[in-house]
Scaffold this active site. Structure first.
Site, short mmCIF file in Angstrom:
data_model
loop_
_atom_site.label_atom_id
_atom_site.label_comp_id
_atom_site.label_asym_id
_atom_site.label_seq_id
_atom_site.Cartn_x
_atom_site.Cartn_y
_atom_site.Cartn_z
N ASP A 66 0.81 -1.22 0.00
CA ASP A 66 0.00 0.00 0.00
C ASP A 66 0.84 1.27 0.00
OD1 ASP A 66 0.96 -0.48 2.55
OD2 ASP A 66 -0.99 -0.58 3.50
N ASP A 132 -7.82 -2.67 14.14
CA ASP A 132 -9.20 -2.98 13.73
C ASP A 132 -9.25 -4.18 12.77
OD1 ASP A 132 -8.14 -1.87 11.44
OD2 ASP A 132 -9.65 -0.30 11.21
N HIS A 134 -7.37 -4.52 10.01
CA HIS A 134 -7.06 -4.25 8.60
C HIS A 134 -5.74 -4.89 8.18
CE1 HIS A 134 -5.14 -0.19 9.88
NE2 HIS A 134 -4.15 -0.84 9.31
N GLU A 139 -9.81 -1.80 5.21
CA GLU A 139 -10.51 -1.55 6.46
C GLU A 139 -11.73 -2.48 6.57
OE1 GLU A 139 -9.20 0.26 8.64
OE2 GLU A 139 -8.46 2.18 7.91
C1 GLP Z 1 -0.65 0.46 8.65
C2 GLP Z 1 -0.32 -0.37 7.40
C3 GLP Z 1 -0.52 -1.85 7.63
C4 GLP Z 1 0.11 -2.25 8.94
C5 GLP Z 1 -0.57 -1.54 10.09
C6 GLP Z 1 -0.02 -1.90 11.45
O1 GLP Z 1 -1.94 0.93 8.70
N1 GLP Z 1 -1.03 0.02 6.26
O2 GLP Z 1 0.03 -2.56 6.55
O3 GLP Z 1 0.01 -3.63 9.13
O4 GLP Z 1 -0.40 -0.14 9.88
O5 GLP Z 1 1.11 -1.15 11.76
P1 GLP Z 1 2.12 -1.44 12.92
O6 GLP Z 1 2.96 -2.59 12.48
O7 GLP Z 1 2.92 -0.18 13.05
O8 GLP Z 1 1.31 -1.75 14.13
#
Ligand code: GLP
Length: 241
Positions: A66, A132, A134, A139
């Protein structure tokens, strides 16, 4: 789903081993990349193994999940910048073989799926998970058959990610993300979750029903998923197999 629970440090080491195994079997493997704080220890481990000559990415390709809409790759909060900074600049992958969806040209996002297909499909997709549920930026409510698309970010996701920006107002409102179908098309998937803030969602996506309200729950239906959890993230699981 194969569930592996270990210390945070060992989670990174054991996940890195899957890259060693894959790239020694298939040096031209197509890797699916993820951002966030969770994969950073894994990327550090991959850089170390690359420097030691244990693993080579020179014939590998990568496709990231992404990108924020509106951020150029040179912006220090763009996911392109993150990948260059945490991984690509420090390993022997060819920069032209690395792909991150464009956050600037968002006219035909599903073209990204055609590029993945043309490269032979993703052999191993790495995922983190949002609180959440995702995956990528898919989402709750995202349809299972979604391909790469533009999404409006949930307020909660923007708040959680605001820690990387000067203020919440700077966090983009939209992102472009591989869809759920794009992720499920990968031949194998690794999901890493660490820390107690992920314990509740980990329990839900592994032990709860498969529902679009918890996007990661779809992984229960993929034949080759390995979930790496540290003890904190696994704390609420009933079965700690
Ligand atoms: C973002 C990314 C996800 C990731 C998530 C969790 O929103 N788009 O790909 O898995 O955050 O992030 P973290 O690893 O910092 O908890």
């Amino acid at each position: 789903m194969k569930i592996i629970i270990d210390t945070t440090e060992n989670v990174a080491k054991r996940a890195a081993q899957l890259y060693v195994d894959l790239l020694s079997r298939n040096p031209q493997a197509v890797l699916g990349g993820a951002t966030g704080s969770t994969p950073i220890p894994l990327y550090k481990e991959l850089v170390k193994l690359n420097k030691e000559g244990v693993i080579s990415f020179k014939d590998a390709k990568s496709f990231n999940l992404d990108e924020y809409v509106g951020l150029e790759g040179t912006h220090d909060q763009s996911y392109r910048y993150f990948m260059n900074d945490n991984l690509f600049n420090h390993i022997d992958i060819k920069m032209e073989n690395t792909h991150v969806p464009s956050g600037i040209d968002i006219s035909e996002p599903e073209k990204y799926d055609s590029e993945i297909e043309a490269a032979g499909g993703i052999d191993m997709q790495l995922l983190g998970i949002g609180v959440d549920g995702h995956i990528g930026f898919n989402e709750p409510g995202t349809p299972w058959d979604s391909l790469t698309h533009v999404v409006e970010l949930e307020q909660n996701t923007r708040e959680v990610n605001a820690r990387f920006f000067n203020s919440i107002d700077e966090v983009p409102t939209h992102a472009v993300t591989m869809g759920i179908k794009t992720v499920m098309n990968a031949r194998s998937i690794i999901l890493i979750a660490t820390g107690s803030s992920k314990a509740e969602i980990v329990k839900k996506f592994i032990e709860g029903p498969v529902t679009t309200e918890v996007p990661a729950s779809i992984l229960q239906l993929h034949p080759f998923v390995t979930v790496f959890l540290d003890h904190e993230a696994a704390a609420l699981l009933e079965k700690k197999a």
